[in-house]
Motif scaffolding. Sequence first.
Motif, PDB file in Angstrom:
ATOM      1  N   TYR A  44       0.842  -1.189   0.000  1.00 53.39           N
ATOM      2  CA  TYR A  44       0.000   0.000   0.000  1.00 53.39           C
ATOM      3  C   TYR A  44       0.884   1.248   0.000  1.00 53.39           C
ATOM      4  O   TYR A  44       1.826   1.364   0.785  1.00 53.39           O
ATOM      5  CB  TYR A  44      -0.903   0.035   1.237  1.00 53.39           C
ATOM      6  CG  TYR A  44      -1.902  -1.098   1.322  1.00 53.39           C
ATOM      7  CD1 TYR A  44      -2.821  -1.319   0.301  1.00 53.39           C
ATOM      8  CD2 TYR A  44      -1.930  -1.937   2.433  1.00 53.39           C
ATOM      9  CE1 TYR A  44      -3.744  -2.356   0.383  1.00 53.39           C
ATOM     10  CE2 TYR A  44      -2.851  -2.978   2.519  1.00 53.39           C
ATOM     11  CZ  TYR A  44      -3.753  -3.187   1.488  1.00 53.39           C
ATOM     12  OH  TYR A  44      -4.658  -4.204   1.578  1.00 53.39           O
ATOM     13  N   SER A  45       0.566   2.187  -0.864  1.00 51.02           N
ATOM     14  CA  SER A  45       1.322   3.436  -0.916  1.00 51.02           C
ATOM     15  C   SER A  45       0.518   4.475  -1.691  1.00 51.02           C
ATOM     16  O   SER A  45      -0.362   4.140  -2.492  1.00 51.02           O
ATOM     17  CB  SER A  45       2.681   3.229  -1.603  1.00 51.02           C
ATOM     18  OG  SER A  45       2.506   2.948  -2.982  1.00 51.02           O
ATOM     19  N   HIS A  46       0.835   5.732  -1.450  1.00 49.83           N
ATOM     20  CA  HIS A  46       0.208   6.795  -2.228  1.00 49.83           C
ATOM     21  C   HIS A  46       0.673   6.721  -3.679  1.00 49.83           C
ATOM     22  O   HIS A  46      -0.087   7.056  -4.594  1.00 49.83           O
ATOM     23  CB  HIS A  46       0.552   8.161  -1.613  1.00 49.83           C
ATOM     24  CG  HIS A  46      -0.172   8.431  -0.333  1.00 49.83           C
ATOM     25  ND1 HIS A  46      -1.394   9.052  -0.292  1.00 49.83           N
ATOM     26  CD2 HIS A  46       0.138   8.151   0.956  1.00 49.83           C
ATOM     27  CE1 HIS A  46      -1.812   9.155   0.959  1.00 49.83           C
ATOM     28  NE2 HIS A  46      -0.883   8.609   1.741  1.00 49.83           N
ATOM     29  N   GLU A  47       1.899   6.283  -3.886  1.00 50.65           N
ATOM     30  CA  GLU A  47       2.434   6.154  -5.245  1.00 50.65           C
ATOM     31  C   GLU A  47       1.602   5.178  -6.066  1.00 50.65           C
ATOM     32  O   GLU A  47       1.453   5.323  -7.278  1.00 50.65           O
ATOM     33  CB  GLU A  47       3.903   5.675  -5.158  1.00 50.65           C
ATOM     34  CG  GLU A  47       4.607   5.571  -6.492  1.00 50.65           C
ATOM     35  CD  GLU A  47       4.831   4.126  -6.929  1.00 50.65           C
ATOM     36  OE1 GLU A  47       5.332   3.923  -8.054  1.00 50.65           O
ATOM     37  OE2 GLU A  47       4.494   3.220  -6.155  1.00 50.65           O
ATOM     38  N   MET A  48       1.014   4.174  -5.394  1.00 46.00           N
ATOM     39  CA  MET A  48       0.165   3.197  -6.077  1.00 46.00           C
ATOM     40  C   MET A  48      -1.309   3.601  -6.057  1.00 46.00           C
ATOM     41  O   MET A  48      -2.170   2.842  -6.495  1.00 46.00           O
ATOM     42  CB  MET A  48       0.330   1.827  -5.413  1.00 46.00           C
ATOM     43  CG  MET A  48       1.703   1.193  -5.608  1.00 46.00           C
ATOM     44  SD  MET A  48       1.968   0.615  -7.302  1.00 46.00           S
ATOM     45  CE  MET A  48       0.954  -0.888  -7.297  1.00 46.00           C
ATOM     46  N   GLY A  49      -1.598   4.794  -5.527  1.00 44.26           N
ATOM     47  CA  GLY A  49      -2.956   5.296  -5.540  1.00 44.26           C
ATOM     48  C   GLY A  49      -3.838   4.809  -4.406  1.00 44.26           C
ATOM     49  O   GLY A  49      -5.073   4.903  -4.489  1.00 44.26           O
ATOM     50  N   ASP A  50      -3.236   4.301  -3.316  1.00 48.94           N
ATOM     51  CA  ASP A  50      -4.018   3.709  -2.233  1.00 48.94           C
ATOM     52  C   ASP A  50      -4.500   4.713  -1.193  1.00 48.94           C
ATOM     53  O   ASP A  50      -5.379   4.400  -0.389  1.00 48.94           O
ATOM     54  CB  ASP A  50      -3.196   2.626  -1.526  1.00 48.94           C
ATOM     55  CG  ASP A  50      -2.822   1.498  -2.465  1.00 48.94           C
ATOM     56  OD1 ASP A  50      -3.733   0.964  -3.123  1.00 48.94           O
ATOM     57  OD2 ASP A  50      -1.624   1.168  -2.546  1.00 48.94           O
ATOM     58  N   GLY A  51      -3.870   5.893  -1.138  1.00 48.09           N
ATOM     59  CA  GLY A  51      -4.271   6.868  -0.139  1.00 48.09           C
ATOM     60  C   GLY A  51      -3.819   6.517   1.260  1.00 48.09           C
ATOM     61  O   GLY A  51      -4.351   7.028   2.247  1.00 48.09           O
ATOM     62  N   GLU A  52      -2.827   5.628   1.380  1.00 46.14           N
ATOM     63  CA  GLU A  52      -2.283   5.244   2.686  1.00 46.14           C
ATOM     64  C   GLU A  52      -0.862   4.721   2.504  1.00 46.14           C
ATOM     65  O   GLU A  52      -0.460   4.350   1.396  1.00 46.14           O
ATOM     66  CB  GLU A  52      -3.146   4.175   3.356  1.00 46.14           C
ATOM     67  CG  GLU A  52      -3.247   2.870   2.586  1.00 46.14           C
ATOM     68  CD  GLU A  52      -4.124   1.830   3.274  1.00 46.14           C
ATOM     69  OE1 GLU A  52      -3.764   1.414   4.395  1.00 46.14           O
ATOM     70  OE2 GLU A  52      -5.147   1.439   2.699  1.00 46.14           O
ATOM     71  N   ASN A  53      -0.106   4.685   3.595  1.00 47.50           N
ATOM     72  CA  ASN A  53       1.242   4.136   3.588  1.00 47.50           C
ATOM     73  C   ASN A  53       1.246   2.801   4.315  1.00 47.50           C
ATOM     74  O   ASN A  53       0.530   2.620   5.297  1.00 47.50           O
ATOM     75  CB  ASN A  53       2.212   5.092   4.292  1.00 47.50           C
ATOM     76  CG  ASN A  53       2.251   6.456   3.642  1.00 47.50           C
ATOM     77  OD1 ASN A  53       2.579   6.584   2.471  1.00 47.50           O
ATOM     78  ND2 ASN A  53       1.898   7.497   4.404  1.00 47.50           N
ATOM     79  N   ASP A  54       2.043   1.877   3.850  1.00 46.28           N
ATOM     80  CA  ASP A  54       2.094   0.555   4.461  1.00 46.28           C
ATOM     81  C   ASP A  54       3.005   0.546   5.683  1.00 46.28           C
ATOM     82  O   ASP A  54       3.714   1.502   5.966  1.00 46.28           O
ATOM     83  CB  ASP A  54       2.565  -0.487   3.438  1.00 46.28           C
ATOM     84  CG  ASP A  54       1.831  -1.800   3.593  1.00 46.28           C
ATOM     85  OD1 ASP A  54       1.646  -2.244   4.742  1.00 46.28           O
ATOM     86  OD2 ASP A  54       1.438  -2.390   2.574  1.00 46.28           O
ATOM     87  N   SER A  55       2.967  -0.572   6.392  1.00 53.01           N
ATOM     88  CA  SER A  55       3.817  -0.779   7.559  1.00 53.01           C
ATOM     89  C   SER A  55       4.862  -1.842   7.231  1.00 53.01           C
ATOM     90  O   SER A  55       5.113  -2.129   6.067  1.00 53.01           O
ATOM     91  CB  SER A  55       2.971  -1.213   8.760  1.00 53.01           C
ATOM     92  OG  SER A  55       2.267  -2.404   8.452  1.00 53.01           O
ATOM     93  N   LEU A  56       5.444  -2.438   8.270  1.00 52.74           N
ATOM     94  CA  LEU A  56       6.423  -3.511   8.134  1.00 52.74           C
ATOM     95  C   LEU A  56       7.600  -3.109   7.239  1.00 52.74           C
ATOM     96  O   LEU A  56       7.963  -3.777   6.287  1.00 52.74           O
ATOM     97  CB  LEU A  56       5.773  -4.798   7.611  1.00 52.74           C
ATOM     98  CG  LEU A  56       6.590  -6.086   7.805  1.00 52.74           C
ATOM     99  CD1 LEU A  56       6.891  -6.307   9.284  1.00 52.74           C
ATOM    100  CD2 LEU A  56       5.864  -7.287   7.232  1.00 52.74           C
ATOM    101  N   ALA A  57       8.176  -1.974   7.568  1.00 48.17           N
ATOM    102  CA  ALA A  57       9.406  -1.532   6.932  1.00 48.17           C
ATOM    103  C   ALA A  57      10.499  -1.503   7.991  1.00 48.17           C
ATOM    104  O   ALA A  57      10.310  -1.965   9.115  1.00 48.17           O
ATOM    105  CB  ALA A  57       9.216  -0.156   6.302  1.00 48.17           C
ATOM    106  N   GLU A  58      11.650  -0.951   7.659  1.00 50.65           N
ATOM    107  CA  GLU A  58      12.770  -0.945   8.600  1.00 50.65           C
ATOM    108  C   GLU A  58      12.432  -0.164   9.864  1.00 50.65           C
ATOM    109  O   GLU A  58      12.766  -0.578  10.970  1.00 50.65           O
ATOM    110  CB  GLU A  58      14.006  -0.352   7.914  1.00 50.65           C
ATOM    111  CG  GLU A  58      15.255  -0.341   8.772  1.00 50.65           C
ATOM    112  CD  GLU A  58      15.755  -1.743   9.074  1.00 50.65           C
ATOM    113  OE1 GLU A  58      16.421  -1.912  10.103  1.00 50.65           O
ATOM    114  OE2 GLU A  58      15.498  -2.668   8.282  1.00 50.65           O
ATOM    115  N   VAL A  59      11.757   0.966   9.703  1.00 48.64           N
ATOM    116  CA  VAL A  59      11.337   1.778  10.839  1.00 48.64           C
ATOM    117  C   VAL A  59       9.891   2.186  10.610  1.00 48.64           C
ATOM    118  O   VAL A  59       9.544   2.709   9.549  1.00 48.64           O
ATOM    119  CB  VAL A  59      12.209   3.048  10.980  1.00 48.64           C
ATOM    120  CG1 VAL A  59      11.681   3.938  12.096  1.00 48.64           C
ATOM    121  CG2 VAL A  59      13.665   2.669  11.258  1.00 48.64           C
ATOM    122  N   ASP A  60       9.017   1.932  11.583  1.00 44.31           N
ATOM    123  CA  ASP A  60       7.624   2.349  11.478  1.00 44.31           C
ATOM    124  C   ASP A  60       7.456   3.698  12.173  1.00 44.31           C
ATOM    125  O   ASP A  60       7.016   3.794  13.317  1.00 44.31           O
ATOM    126  CB  ASP A  60       6.697   1.286  12.085  1.00 44.31           C
ATOM    127  CG  ASP A  60       6.540   0.090  11.170  1.00 44.31           C
ATOM    128  OD1 ASP A  60       6.617   0.293   9.939  1.00 44.31           O
ATOM    129  OD2 ASP A  60       6.357  -1.030  11.660  1.00 44.31           O
TER     130      ASP A  60
END
Length: 309
Positions: A44-60
């Motif tokens: 999920y990302s704004h770049e993909m048009g979702d209107g939200e940012n995803d979690s489970l990255a190096e730093v939340d």
Amino acid sequence: MKDISSNLSRDLIGYGKEAPAVQWPHGANVAVNIVVNYEEGSEYSHEMGDGENDSLAEVDYAFPAHMRDLAKESMYEYGSRVGVWRLLRLFDEYDIKATFFGCAVAFERNPEVASVAREAGHDLLGHGWRWEEHWRLTREEEAGRIKKAVESFKETWGEAPSGWYCRYGPSINTRELVVEHGGFLYDSDAYNDDLPYYVEVNGVRHLVVPYSLTYNDIQGTRSPNLFLDYLKRGFDELWLEGSRGRPKMMSIGLHPRLVGQAARTGALREFIEYAQAKGGVWFARRVDIARWWAEHSDEFASGRANNDS
């Protein structure tokens, strides 16, 4: 087998106090399946048009959800630009064949990963068209996503996946849709056992090869030492059970953006060396475990019956 198709009834019994008398190839005490969750670029990302940012990255980081998080996007990019290649080199070095839980869009955005992984002998499980929760979808939307993903994999990976696994867990429709789609040997949308098992879905005998989030690089602080400790302790206990006549399987879940960081790759390297030195381990692709179970499960059940008598 229990019929789950009508009411999705829970099975809290499973194999009971005596698990099947499994015999893995070469008499291994543990079947270890290393899983690479390749999701980068499909989250999920704004770049993909979702209107939200995803979690489970190096730093939340507590970044505003309504704004595009470029830092987090770049953390995901590390997995596809660097981390996945570090893992593939590691697997080549130790002659390990892994399973890619692949998202179709992630391969579309970096098709070289799919072609190199398949050429190296790794196998593919469908992890969605995108890295999205199927419980958010209607039945019709989910069926369409499964079909779309399989067609995409045929283009990028070169063939359809042998199994299916949703992000986190399935919807109430997933297993029926997987069976209805056809072509899947198994699914891994369960966390409830250390061995494969069969269920009945609308009159069809269907294989489940459970997954695990325990032996996974998302655990705890994602510290290399903590990750390695989880792996060694789990492997040793399962190895001991196997040496006493009850072999099991162990799923190790990886994410290129996390374990693909050098320090954590070092911990994974140490575990592979540890397990190979100890012996009695079958490093297997998930499809190999599924096929072995399909070919020999009746023998395992017979062995259990004989031991119980």
